[in-house]
Design a protein around this motif. Structure first.
Motif, mmCIF file in Angstrom:
data_model
loop_
_atom_site.group_PDB
_atom_site.id
_atom_site.type_symbol
_atom_site.label_atom_id
_atom_site.label_comp_id
_atom_site.label_asym_id
_atom_site.label_seq_id
_atom_site.Cartn_x
_atom_site.Cartn_y
_atom_site.Cartn_z
ATOM 1 N N PRO A 180 5.822 9.007 15.189
ATOM 2 C CA PRO A 180 6.497 8.189 14.174
ATOM 3 C C PRO A 180 6.795 6.767 14.659
ATOM 4 O O PRO A 180 6.699 5.819 13.884
ATOM 5 N N SER A 181 7.106 6.611 15.932
ATOM 6 C CA SER A 181 7.424 5.276 16.436
ATOM 7 C C SER A 181 6.202 4.363 16.424
ATOM 8 O O SER A 181 6.327 3.154 16.202
ATOM 9 N N PHE A 182 4.998 4.911 16.643
ATOM 10 C CA PHE A 182 3.797 4.084 16.594
ATOM 11 C C PHE A 182 3.471 3.711 15.152
ATOM 12 O O PHE A 182 3.048 2.582 14.871
ATOM 13 N N ARG A 183 3.677 4.644 14.235
ATOM 14 C CA ARG A 183 3.485 4.323 12.820
ATOM 15 C C ARG A 183 4.431 3.186 12.409
ATOM 16 O O ARG A 183 4.042 2.259 11.706
ATOM 17 N N ALA B 42 0.839 -1.199 0.000
ATOM 18 C CA ALA B 42 0.000 0.000 0.000
ATOM 19 C C ALA B 42 0.871 1.245 0.000
ATOM 20 O O ALA B 42 1.887 1.298 0.693
ATOM 21 N N SER B 43 0.474 2.235 -0.774
ATOM 22 C CA SER B 43 1.189 3.510 -0.734
ATOM 23 C C SER B 43 0.709 4.357 0.442
ATOM 24 O O SER B 43 1.478 5.109 1.030
ATOM 25 N N ARG B 44 -0.568 4.188 0.810
ATOM 26 C CA ARG B 44 -1.147 4.988 1.892
ATOM 27 C C ARG B 44 -2.276 4.221 2.551
ATOM 28 O O ARG B 44 -3.081 3.582 1.877
ATOM 29 N N ILE B 45 -2.319 4.296 3.885
ATOM 30 C CA ILE B 45 -3.391 3.694 4.663
ATOM 31 C C ILE B 45 -3.913 4.769 5.613
ATOM 32 O O ILE B 45 -3.136 5.450 6.269
ATOM 33 N N VAL B 46 -5.240 4.915 5.658
ATOM 34 C CA VAL B 46 -5.859 5.893 6.559
ATOM 35 C C VAL B 46 -6.474 5.128 7.723
ATOM 36 O O VAL B 46 -7.304 4.237 7.530
ATOM 37 N N VAL B 47 -6.050 5.489 8.914
ATOM 38 C CA VAL B 47 -6.482 4.849 10.149
ATOM 39 C C VAL B 47 -7.272 5.872 10.962
ATOM 40 O O VAL B 47 -6.854 7.023 11.093
ATOM 41 N N THR C 252 4.994 2.660 3.410
ATOM 42 C CA THR C 252 3.562 2.924 3.443
ATOM 43 C C THR C 252 3.297 4.142 4.321
ATOM 44 O O THR C 252 3.687 4.169 5.487
ATOM 45 N N GLU C 253 2.638 5.134 3.750
ATOM 46 C CA GLU C 253 2.268 6.333 4.497
ATOM 47 C C GLU C 253 1.052 5.997 5.351
ATOM 48 O O GLU C 253 0.101 5.366 4.883
#
Length: 127
Positions: free
Chosen positions: A39-42, A17-22, A90-91
């Motif tokens: 950033p660490s949780f991502r 995936a290039s991008r995932i929206v949570v 993945t963003e």
């Protein structure tokens, strides 16, 4: 010995995936939002989740509040662009969904907790 590279059975196949929206609930405290958006949780999500599909729901541990109790946040996948696998690049973006009565003992860090120390209104002798 063969020079053929074999893909591990544990490694998911398919496009990254290039991008995932949570999404997280609107009633998540500012401290909880800070923990989730770091950033660490991502990076944690990229390493611990193989795949994401719209509608997936995960209960994720995000930290221990100063009270020593854990905060688990219900996350939900709202959108996936590109493939369905998480990858290093993945963003991960966040959005807010309806409140769901998130419980946790992080009140000290949240807007719902006390803004100042409470003071006694009467003397220890009751006067």
């Amino acid at each position: 010995m063969s020079n053929t590279v074999r893909q591990s059975a544990d490694r998911p196949t398919g496009d990254v995936a290039s991008r995932i929206v949570v999404s997280y609930p609107a009633d998540l405290s500012s401290w909880g939002r800070f923990q989730v958006e770091k950033p660490s949780f991502r990076a944690f999500l990229r390493k611990t989740r193989d795949r994401a599909a719209v509608g997936d729901a995960w209960e994720e541990f995000v930290g221990v509040g100063c009270c020593g109790n854990t905060l688990d946040v219900p996350l939900k996948i709202e959108a996936v662009e590109g493939g369905e696998r998480f990858g290093e690049d993945t963003e991960i973006d966040y959005t807010v969904r309806e409140a769901c009565d998130v419980l946790g003992s992080w009140r000290v860090q949240s807007g719902g907790g006390p803004a100042h120390s409470e003071t006694a209104t009467e003397a220890p002798d009751g006067s």
